[in-house]
Motif scaffolding. Structure first.
Motif, PDB file in Angstrom:
ATOM      1  N   LYS A 270      18.535  85.249  66.339  1.00 28.30           N
ATOM      2  CA  LYS A 270      17.321  85.421  65.553  1.00 28.30           C
ATOM      3  C   LYS A 270      17.494  86.477  64.471  1.00 28.30           C
ATOM      4  CE  LYS A 270      12.315  85.777  66.050  1.00 28.30           C
ATOM      5  NZ  LYS A 270      11.176  85.913  66.996  1.00 28.30           N
ATOM      6  N   LEU A 271      18.364  87.465  64.701  1.00 33.11           N
ATOM      7  CA  LEU A 271      18.595  88.503  63.702  1.00 33.11           C
ATOM      8  C   LEU A 271      19.123  87.921  62.394  1.00 33.11           C
ATOM      9  CD1 LEU A 271      20.242  91.254  65.940  1.00 33.11           C
ATOM     10  CD2 LEU A 271      17.850  91.105  65.182  1.00 33.11           C
ATOM     11  N   ALA A 272      19.877  86.835  62.473  1.00 33.06           N
ATOM     12  CA  ALA A 272      20.412  86.209  61.273  1.00 33.06           C
ATOM     13  C   ALA A 272      19.575  85.025  60.814  1.00 33.06           C
ATOM     14  CB  ALA A 272      21.855  85.768  61.519  1.00 33.06           C
ATOM     15  N   LEU A 273      18.913  84.346  61.752  1.00 34.28           N
ATOM     16  CA  LEU A 273      18.142  83.175  61.365  1.00 34.28           C
ATOM     17  C   LEU A 273      16.901  83.539  60.557  1.00 34.28           C
ATOM     18  CD1 LEU A 273      18.368  80.981  64.598  1.00 34.28           C
ATOM     19  CD2 LEU A 273      19.387  80.494  62.370  1.00 34.28           C
ATOM     20  N   VAL A 274      16.307  84.678  60.832  1.00 34.60           N
ATOM     21  CA  VAL A 274      15.106  85.072  60.085  1.00 34.60           C
ATOM     22  C   VAL A 274      15.412  85.274  58.603  1.00 34.60           C
ATOM     23  CG1 VAL A 274      13.361  86.868  59.816  1.00 34.60           C
ATOM     24  CG2 VAL A 274      13.894  85.986  62.092  1.00 34.60           C
ATOM     25  N   PRO A 275      16.431  86.078  58.218  1.00 35.26           N
ATOM     26  CA  PRO A 275      16.743  86.150  56.780  1.00 35.26           C
ATOM     27  C   PRO A 275      17.244  84.833  56.203  1.00 35.26           C
ATOM     28  CG  PRO A 275      18.340  87.409  58.062  1.00 35.26           C
ATOM     29  CD  PRO A 275      17.228  87.047  58.988  1.00 35.26           C
ATOM     30  N   MET A 276      17.900  84.009  57.026  1.00 30.87           N
ATOM     31  CA  MET A 276      18.276  82.684  56.550  1.00 30.87           C
ATOM     32  C   MET A 276      17.031  81.870  56.202  1.00 30.87           C
ATOM     33  SD  MET A 276      20.386  79.688  58.566  1.00 30.87           S
ATOM     34  CE  MET A 276      20.872  78.173  57.753  1.00 30.87           C
ATOM     35  N   GLY A 277      15.995  82.007  57.010  1.00 33.13           N
ATOM     36  CA  GLY A 277      14.745  81.308  56.735  1.00 33.13           C
ATOM     37  C   GLY A 277      14.082  81.760  55.450  1.00 33.13           C
ATOM     38  N   TRP A 278      14.241  83.047  55.090  1.00 32.56           N
ATOM     39  CA  TRP A 278      13.694  83.510  53.815  1.00 32.56           C
ATOM     40  C   TRP A 278      14.321  82.730  52.654  1.00 32.56           C
ATOM     41  CZ3 TRP A 278      14.747  89.323  55.189  1.00 32.56           C
ATOM     42  CH2 TRP A 278      13.885  89.699  56.229  1.00 32.56           C
ATOM     43  N   GLY A 279      15.634  82.596  52.676  1.00 33.26           N
ATOM     44  CA  GLY A 279      16.313  81.851  51.617  1.00 33.26           C
ATOM     45  C   GLY A 279      15.921  80.388  51.610  1.00 33.26           C
ATOM     46  N   ILE A 280      15.795  79.774  52.818  1.00 29.04           N
ATOM     47  CA  ILE A 280      15.395  78.365  52.886  1.00 29.04           C
ATOM     48  C   ILE A 280      13.994  78.185  52.324  1.00 29.04           C
ATOM     49  CG2 ILE A 280      14.843  76.494  54.480  1.00 29.04           C
ATOM     50  CD1 ILE A 280      17.134  77.442  56.241  1.00 29.04           C
ATOM     51  N   GLY A 281      13.095  79.120  52.632  1.00 28.39           N
ATOM     52  CA  GLY A 281      11.746  79.041  52.088  1.00 28.39           C
ATOM     53  C   GLY A 281      11.734  79.100  50.570  1.00 28.39           C
ATOM     54  N   LEU A 282      12.615  79.925  49.993  1.00 22.53           N
ATOM     55  CA  LEU A 282      12.688  80.021  48.538  1.00 22.53           C
ATOM     56  C   LEU A 282      13.208  78.717  47.929  1.00 22.53           C
ATOM     57  CD1 LEU A 282      12.290  81.766  46.069  1.00 22.53           C
ATOM     58  CD2 LEU A 282      14.587  82.727  46.414  1.00 22.53           C
ATOM     59  N   VAL A 283      14.226  78.120  48.556  1.00 19.25           N
ATOM     60  CA  VAL A 283      14.756  76.849  48.050  1.00 19.25           C
ATOM     61  C   VAL A 283      13.715  75.742  48.187  1.00 19.25           C
ATOM     62  CG1 VAL A 283      16.500  75.072  48.442  1.00 19.25           C
ATOM     63  CG2 VAL A 283      17.163  77.468  48.454  1.00 19.25           C
ATOM     64  N   ALA A 284      12.971  75.727  49.308  1.00 21.25           N
ATOM     65  CA  ALA A 284      11.924  74.714  49.470  1.00 21.25           C
ATOM     66  C   ALA A 284      10.829  74.884  48.423  1.00 21.25           C
ATOM     67  CB  ALA A 284      11.334  74.801  50.883  1.00 21.25           C
ATOM     68  N   TRP A 285      10.472  76.138  48.111  1.00 18.49           N
ATOM     69  CA  TRP A 285       9.481  76.373  47.048  1.00 18.49           C
ATOM     70  C   TRP A 285      10.010  75.885  45.704  1.00 18.49           C
ATOM     71  CZ3 TRP A 285      10.159  79.494  42.724  1.00 18.49           C
ATOM     72  CH2 TRP A 285       9.034  79.653  41.917  1.00 18.49           C
ATOM     73  N   LEU A 286      11.292  76.145  45.425  1.00 18.26           N
ATOM     74  CA  LEU A 286      11.891  75.680  44.182  1.00 18.26           C
ATOM     75  C   LEU A 286      11.870  74.154  44.107  1.00 18.26           C
ATOM     76  CD1 LEU A 286      13.551  76.244  41.581  1.00 18.26           C
ATOM     77  CD2 LEU A 286      15.606  76.142  43.025  1.00 18.26           C
ATOM     78  N   ALA A 287      12.167  73.480  45.231  1.00 18.61           N
ATOM     79  CA  ALA A 287      12.150  72.012  45.242  1.00 18.61           C
ATOM     80  C   ALA A 287      10.753  71.484  44.952  1.00 18.61           C
ATOM     81  CB  ALA A 287      12.651  71.497  46.590  1.00 18.61           C
ATOM     82  N   ARG A 288       9.741  72.086  45.560  1.00 16.57           N
ATOM     83  CA  ARG A 288       8.366  71.634  45.298  1.00 16.57           C
ATOM     84  C   ARG A 288       7.969  71.878  43.845  1.00 16.57           C
ATOM     85  NH1 ARG A 288       7.562  74.205  50.325  1.00 16.57           N
ATOM     86  NH2 ARG A 288       6.724  76.024  49.236  1.00 16.57           N
ATOM     87  N   MET A 289       8.391  73.019  43.281  1.00 17.20           N
ATOM     88  CA  MET A 289       8.027  73.333  41.909  1.00 17.20           C
ATOM     89  C   MET A 289       8.679  72.354  40.935  1.00 17.20           C
ATOM     90  SD  MET A 289       8.839  76.704  39.626  1.00 17.20           S
ATOM     91  CE  MET A 289      10.503  76.090  39.358  1.00 17.20           C
ATOM     92  N   VAL A 290       9.989  72.097  41.108  1.00 21.90           N
ATOM     93  CA  VAL A 290      10.687  71.181  40.210  1.00 21.90           C
ATOM     94  C   VAL A 290      10.168  69.755  40.392  1.00 21.90           C
ATOM     95  CG1 VAL A 290      12.934  70.226  39.597  1.00 21.90           C
ATOM     96  CG2 VAL A 290      12.723  72.653  40.121  1.00 21.90           C
ATOM     97  N   ALA A 291       9.874  69.371  41.644  1.00 22.86           N
ATOM     98  CA  ALA A 291       9.355  68.023  41.889  1.00 22.86           C
ATOM     99  C   ALA A 291       7.981  67.814  41.261  1.00 22.86           C
ATOM    100  CB  ALA A 291       9.291  67.750  43.388  1.00 22.86           C
ATOM    101  N   GLY A 292       7.254  68.914  41.012  1.00 18.17           N
ATOM    102  CA  GLY A 292       5.945  68.807  40.389  1.00 18.17           C
ATOM    103  C   GLY A 292       5.970  68.792  38.880  1.00 18.17           C
ATOM    104  N   LEU A 293       7.148  68.931  38.271  1.00 19.07           N
ATOM    105  CA  LEU A 293       7.243  68.910  36.818  1.00 19.07           C
ATOM    106  C   LEU A 293       7.029  67.498  36.288  1.00 19.07           C
ATOM    107  CD1 LEU A 293      10.336  71.250  36.253  1.00 19.07           C
ATOM    108  CD2 LEU A 293       7.921  71.814  35.927  1.00 19.07           C
ATOM    109  N   PRO A 294       6.616  67.364  35.027  1.00 19.08           N
ATOM    110  CA  PRO A 294       6.444  66.015  34.461  1.00 19.08           C
ATOM    111  C   PRO A 294       7.756  65.230  34.477  1.00 19.08           C
ATOM    112  CG  PRO A 294       5.427  67.680  33.058  1.00 19.08           C
ATOM    113  CD  PRO A 294       6.219  68.427  34.097  1.00 19.08           C
ATOM    114  N   MET A 295       7.670  63.977  34.837  1.00 12.17           N
ATOM    115  CA  MET A 295       8.815  63.061  34.873  1.00 12.17           C
ATOM    116  C   MET A 295       9.930  63.574  35.779  1.00 12.17           C
ATOM    117  SD  MET A 295       9.101  61.863  30.888  1.00 12.17           S
ATOM    118  CE  MET A 295      10.357  60.645  31.322  1.00 12.17           C
ATOM    119  N   ALA A 296       9.539  64.249  36.874  1.00  8.19           N
ATOM    120  CA  ALA A 296      10.562  64.732  37.803  1.00  8.19           C
ATOM    121  C   ALA A 296      11.269  63.585  38.506  1.00  8.19           C
ATOM    122  CB  ALA A 296       9.931  65.664  38.833  1.00  8.19           C
TER     123      ALA A 296
END
Length: 727
Positions: free
Chosen positions: A492-518
């Protein structure tokens, strides 16, 4: 006859032919060191030719292909310096070998069994366990069962199935199955599905080569027959993956845990469909599939850590081959990672190339080259020829080939800029590497995505420029640290910071997917256009000199081919429950308001059109519907679609040339008919309008032909008869 300097006019054509032959010979000899790179291309061409045949070659054809291979090898050994023999035998022999490999693999598979058409009680040995998200969003276990026996009625006493079953348990099932145990469950089984339209995705062929007999849905709770035993190596690896996934999801219980389990143990079934769709629309779907990127990160991190550790020892740093030791350790770690994540095809291809790179490093040769890719793809094709038609190998080979060829061309320029005095050029050289990697790999995969998904993601470069470095420097390092900490329970000591990065990538995917003509839907490329694209890409990447630029022409023709190919006017599902009409740039689906999602997705992939419902009573363009009858109006004769089993009025047969009746088999005099029996016997239908007034009707069985993986009408397989009782 007049002569000029002793040369007759008739000699000029022969002299021109000789000069052309000499020019071609010189060009081929200039390409001699890269001709071997075409071996996997020609093998793939022979395999694709076998799968494209509308009939199944017999033993005579197989013996003829083997004879051609042996004859070509013999001629190549006897006349090694004769250029036509060398090139001709290489091309013919490699294509014949590809056909023979595919034929051999197809005919060593066991036949499809005839699965019960009713609920059946079965028992089997669990060899794989995966959590999956259903259409309703509920999580359930999906089991891969081997040695399945049916325990009801006439099925009692039958030998175990030679193929495996995929059975999905109920979401409320309290059992927690483990790989290696035997279970029993009551389930409803279905054979592999027929294609949704002629020339569409062939699930039966995929199941034939994967050893799958069919799919099941549990009707009640499962029961364990005995505890988990030692089992096989496959079961042991499956239990390890299952335990690692459980611990990862305990530390990260949400979507981040599902993505972490995907990249660390290959458990991608539990990712929510909206999250997966957002990653796909952003051009980041490759981050959710264990492939070369993940393997390169793992091996790079292990190699760096081992080499840094050896550098701490003065004796090791001075006298040991630290780089070679680190490379060997990285290869072992990469092999373990591929095994734990399930041994998917892109990861296997990358592992082959990594092994060749380590061998080249030990021998003092270039580590990454087109020859390594050619050897890796050749080995994969020899082991499993059917994968030439699968998305994973096509995307993997196209991306890596484009990366190697592109950086071979750009390396002198980027290297020169790296040592420039101007700061902006040095910075540009460093930024250009990830940018060009995204452009080259993503651009090479766009036509493959058009063929398999019918979509284009224009923003993929921007998304990858941000997500891939984050995956490399943050997510995967913490993931490897979590795997190292699992034996002591501190993951868990390593998975928690790994989850921070995954959350950022998931946010980036949602943001780019919401762009026009994505996500731009396009008509899917046909198999011929896809083959043309790969021919042009191989010519562009494997050739030498300016002649290689000619490969741009077939690539452009393949990409533009969907724009000139007309979609079908009418498509009919193989079970006769759905029909689709292309009208006014829409795909109108009916009858009913709840179409089959799998069939609808396949139809949209091929047509590239948005879906809507057929009007119950009304008109759309040249289509009019009333009382369960729809007519596609045409001056040469209407196409009539009947979706109701009610009494048919006499006006239905008036002015029509094609009748499609989904509820019965009642022909009209003088009209072509597609009825229930035709759909049962021939599978899905597609109707095209060619040359103005001409209708072209194609059926699934007409396109696929009589092949080993094409099931009999209704999905019937080989009966599994009970064993004779001993006297």
């Amino acid at each position: 006859m007049a002569q000029h300097d002793g040369v007759t006019p008739t000699a000029f054509p022969w002299a021109g032919l000789r000069r052309a032959r000499v020019a071609v010979a010189l060009w081929l000899w200039g390409q001699h060191d890269c001709l071997v790179l075409w071996l996997p291309v020609l093998l793939a061409g022979g395999i694709a030719l076998y799968f494209a045949l509308p009939w199944e070659p017999g033993m005579t054809w197989a013996l003829a292909a083997g004879t051609v291979v042996v004859a070509c090898l013999a001629a190549r050994l006897v006349w090694p310096a004769v250029l036509p023999v060398r090139v001709g035998c290489g091309v013919l022999g490699a294509c014949a070998a590809g056909c023979l490999l595919a034929w051999t693999q197809a005919h060593r598979q066991p036949p499809f069994p005839d699965l019960p058409r009713r609920a059946v009680h079965l028992s089997g040995h669990v060899v794989g366990v995966e959590r999956q998200v259903g259409h309703d969003g509920a999580l359930a276990w999906r089991l891969l069962l081997a040695d399945v026996r049916f325990l009801d009625g006439i099925n009692t006493g039958m030998p175990p199935l030679r193929r495996r079953l995929l059975v999905r348990l109920r979401p409320d099932d309290p059992a927690r199955p483990m790989a290696g145990e035997d279970i029993s469950v009551s389930a409803l089984l279905v054979p592999p599905a027929f294609p949704a339209l002629p020339g569409g995705y062939d699930a039966q062929r995929r199941a034939w080569f994967d050893g799958i007999a069919g799919y099941g849905r549990a009707l009640g709770p499962s029961a364990s027959l005995h505890e988990v035993g030692p089992g096989s190596l496959e079961s042991a690896v499956a239990r390890l993956r299952q335990d690692m996934e459980r611990r990862i999801r305990a530390a990260l219980p949400d979507t981040r845990g599902a993505i972490a389990a995907t990249v660390l143990v290959g458990a991608d079934g539990a990712i929510d469909p909206p999250v997966r769709a957002a990653f796909a629309d952003a051009g980041l779907a490759h981050l959710l599939a264990v492939a070369g990127l993940h393997l390169a990160i793992v091996m790079g991190l292990v190699m760096g850590a081992v080499r840094a550790g050896l550098a701490l020892s003065e004796r090791a740093a001075l006298f040991w081959p630290c780089r070679e030791i680190a490379a060997a350790c990285a290869l072992l770690a990469g092999g373990a990672y591929v095994i734990v994540t399930g041994g998917h095809l892109p990861a296997l291809r990358s592992l082959f190339m990594a092994g060749l790179a380590v061998m080249a490093l030990l021998a003092g040769r270039r580590a990454m080259s087109m020859r390594a890719l050619a050897l890796a793809v050749t080995c994969l094709l020899c082991l499993d020829p059917e994968n030439v038609a699968e998305l994973s190998l096509q995307m993997s080979a196209a991306a890596v080939m484009a990366l190697i060829a592109g950086f071979d061309f750009l390396r002198p320029r980027l290297s020169a800029w790296r040592y420039e005095v101007a700061l902006w050029r040095r910075a540009a050289a460093r930024i250009a590497h990830p940018f060009m990697a995204s452009v080259l790999a993503g651009g090479a995969c766009i036509p493959v995505g058009m063929a398999h998904f019918g979509t284009v993601q224009p923003w993929f470069v921007m998304a990858n420029l941000l997500a891939v470095p984050l995956m490399s420097v943050w997510i995967m390092p913490w993931g490897l640290a979590a795997c190292a900490l699992m034996p002591v329970g501190l993951e868990k000591l390593a998975l928690v910071p790994m989850g921070w990065g995954i959350g950022l990538v998931a946010w980036l995917a949602r943001m780019v997917a919401g762009l026009p003509m994505a996500r731009v839907g396009v008509p899917a490329m046909g198999n011929g256009a896809l083959a043309l694209f790969f021919a042009g890409l191989c010519w562009l990447c494997l050739g030498r000199g300016r002649a290689r630029l000619a490969g741009i022409v077939p690539v452009l023709l393949a990409v533009m081919s969907p724009l000139v190919v007309s979609p079908p006017v009418l498509v009919i599902a193989p079970d006769g429950r759905m029909a689709g009409v292309v009208m006014e740039h829409k795909l109108l689906i009916g009858p009913g308001a709840h179409p089959d999602p799998f069939i609808l997705r396949e139809w949209q992939r091929v047509t590239g059109l948005p879906a809507a419902l057929l009007p119950v009573d009304g008109a759309v363009g040249g289509l009019s519907c009333h009382g369960g009858t729809c007519r596609i109006h045409d001056p040469a004769g209407d196409i009539v679609l009947l979706s109701s089993g009610a009494v048919r009025p006499a006006s239905v047969c008036a002015g029509g040339r094609l009748l499609v009746e989904l509820a019965a088999q009642r022909p009209c005099p003088g009209m072509a008919l597609i009825g229930r029996f035709d759909l049962w016997h021939e599978g899905a239908y597609a109707v095209y309008q060619r040359g103005g007034d001409n209708l072209v009707i194609r059926s699934d069985r007409q396109v696929r032909g009589a092949r080993p993986w094409v099931m009999r009408p209704g999905g019937a397989g080989m009966p599994d008869l009970p064993m004779a009782r001993a006297e």
